[in-house]
Scaffold this motif. Sequence first.
Motif, short mmCIF file in Angstrom:
data_model
loop_
_atom_site.label_atom_id
_atom_site.label_comp_id
_atom_site.label_asym_id
_atom_site.label_seq_id
_atom_site.Cartn_x
_atom_site.Cartn_y
_atom_site.Cartn_z
N LEU A 77 0.89 6.10 -5.34
CA LEU A 77 0.09 5.72 -6.29
C LEU A 77 -0.17 6.80 -7.35
N HIS A 78 -0.15 6.51 -8.71
CA HIS A 78 -0.50 7.56 -9.52
C HIS A 78 -0.96 7.13 -10.78
N TYR A 90 -7.58 9.24 -4.56
CA TYR A 90 -6.97 7.76 -4.47
C TYR A 90 -7.71 7.25 -3.02
N GLY A 108 -1.91 10.26 -3.69
CA GLY A 108 -1.59 8.92 -3.83
C GLY A 108 -0.46 8.46 -2.79
N ALA A 130 -8.76 4.38 -8.12
CA ALA A 130 -8.66 6.00 -8.23
C ALA A 130 -10.08 6.42 -9.16
#
Length: 789
Positions: A77-78, A90, A108, A130
């Motif tokens: 995840l970013h 995150y 993430g 986030a």
Amino acid sequence: MRTFHCLPLFIWTYMFHTVDAIPLQEKANSDLPSKRIVGLTKDDGKVLHRTKRGWMWNQFFLLEEYTGTDTQYVGKLHTDQDKGDGNLKYILTGDGAGSLFVIDENTGDIHAAKKLDREEKSLYILRAKAIDRKTGRQVEPESEFIIKIHDINDNEPKFTKDLYTASVPEMSGVGTSVIQVTATDADDSNYGNSAKVVYSILQGQPYFSVDPELGIIKTALPDMSRENREQYQVVIQAKDMGGQMGGLSGTTTVNITLTDVNNNPPRFPQSTYQFNSPESVPLGTHLGRIKASDPDVGENAEMEYSIAKGDGADMFEVITDKDTQEGIIAVKQNLDFENKMLYTLRVDASNTHPDPRFLHLGPFKDTAVVKISVEDVDEPPVFSKKSYLIEVDEDVKEGSIIGHVTAYDPDAMNNLVKYSVDRHTDMDRVFSIHSENGSIFTLKPLDRESSPWHNITITATEINNSKQSSHIPVFIRILDINDHAPEFAMYYETFVCENAKPGQLIQTVSVMDKDDPPRGHKFFFEPVPEFPLNPNFTIVDNKDNTAGIMTLKDGYSRNKLSTYLLPILIFDNDYPIQSSTGTLTIHVCACDTQGNMQSCNAEALVLSAGLSTGALVAILLCVLILLVLVVLFAALKKQRKKEPLIISKDDVRDNIVTYNDEGGGEEDTQAFDIGTLRNPEARDDSKLRRDVMPETIFQIRRTVPLWENIDVQDFIHRRLKENDSDPSAPPYDSLATYAYEGNDSIADSLSSLESLTADCNQDYDYLSDWGPRFKKLADMYGGDDSDRD
């Protein structure tokens, strides 16, 4: 895939694909940069702006059953809000978050913490967001994504049963379905060939085959016979991956039984059977058994035996034993060695449930020859009949022959026979038989009325062999002759009313006769010749074996004659004619207007009143108790001392009571005659009253003269006997005799009841001259103050 319109954001996603041998890590990292929207200018000069695309999610894919040492990398995840300074955090939530799936809150990166099994769970739904560490503000909206588990071929096919049982009829054609087996594979049927199963037969060829796709087992050979082989074991394999190399497999066993059909006829193991039988065997005796074999089983092996027409078919029979499927040869009629010594039978055995499909194989029956030899034995004598019936008149003379029986020796020797009577059946020895010729004769007179039938048994015995004997029943019927006269059927209680009119029916009589004429009874009624004309009654023959008794005059008087005797002559119509005289006793009775009897003489009164035995016993007990009381009273009076007339000057009750008990006075001639008690020999019976119950009278006793000195008890018994013998006296008359007061009282009667005139005045002044004891009476009756008024 979802699109969110929010702050610009770059999200890198990594997807895993199971493509041959590409390493997981090489497929895991790929980012999806967000794209800026280029502004467009229209003719009106307005500038249109396209919103920048936020983060976009696709599915993540993982392989199940990962066996590596490190955790599986799922993806990353970013967001473009992440400057790399560690201000963002995150967070992952949803199915398996924190346990199965973990995320590095700083970078993430998502990893699978455990080995996953698609058969347990094929996909997981998670949510990602986030947030700013300092402010706690969510920099991007929460988004949902899916992690799907890719299947690998890790499950072998499994059958629904470890062992199947099936059956198929023998002689079935090729391709006949036997049973269908089913195997299931837990792998994903929509992904590859991991769950595609193919069936094959490992054991059971060449007898059976299996459909590779459906798993249906079928016969592969024609005309398989159960008699040759009944049980088969077939092993079926199920393999996934479409049966290709490397696929997993499972097996099951199917036990198949060939069921029987009637395709075999019965067959006798031998063509001829031999049996022997003595000629004296009873009917129904089993001589032997025969059996035809049939390789079939159950009802297909059931058979029935029969004797074909021909020699001996009427002398013997064959019985089928359903339990053993054997034929039993039995005797149907009596055998006779002298008549025939050998019989030859043809016995058939046939199936009872033939199968039409196999009739072309031939007749489903077989035939064997049975020979029966008859053996000679010494037989007892045989009578010419099974029983004898003899009829004889009851007046036959003693020693007369009434019938014959005949017996003979059936053997070739033809021995002589002697006859005898079984005395257990003729205990009175009424009959006997000539031992040589079988003539039955009488020993005693016969009487049909006492014994209309005699059932005796005659025995015939061979003279040379006394053990050989036979018995026959002889039924002797005694025929009736007219030797009994008719008589009244019952005792008749007949009465005639005093007010009867001429022509009234007072009695219907019937008769009975011990004889039994063949044409039935016919009786006639007449007056006896000695009294042909009866002025009182007449006899009317009703022509139906009954007669009516009719009155001839108007009125009858029981004072003149209370009983009439009417003799009646009764005779029958048989030969010789028998007659008798019956006498009818007719009582004259008083009746009401409807003709119902009210009273006759003493005996008739008791009968008409309908007194029961209990009532008569009660009356007798009462009379007996009264007698005992009177005897006791007389005894007590005899022993009691003489008391003065007046015990007390003030007590005059005894005088008053005594005077009330004397009756109607001297002039009452219908009352009790006291003189009768004083002199019992000179009593006058005509002066007795029967309508008044006398009472005991108190009396002054004096010395009884010697000529009258009789015992009171004897006197009472005599008077009781006289009153009991009087048929016209009421029941209480016996009390009239108990007031025995003796003779010649020295005191005259003081009662005013003895006065000639009841209303005249009496002078009682003379009472004063009797002394002080009578002063009270003088005061009561004398003077003007008398109580008489």
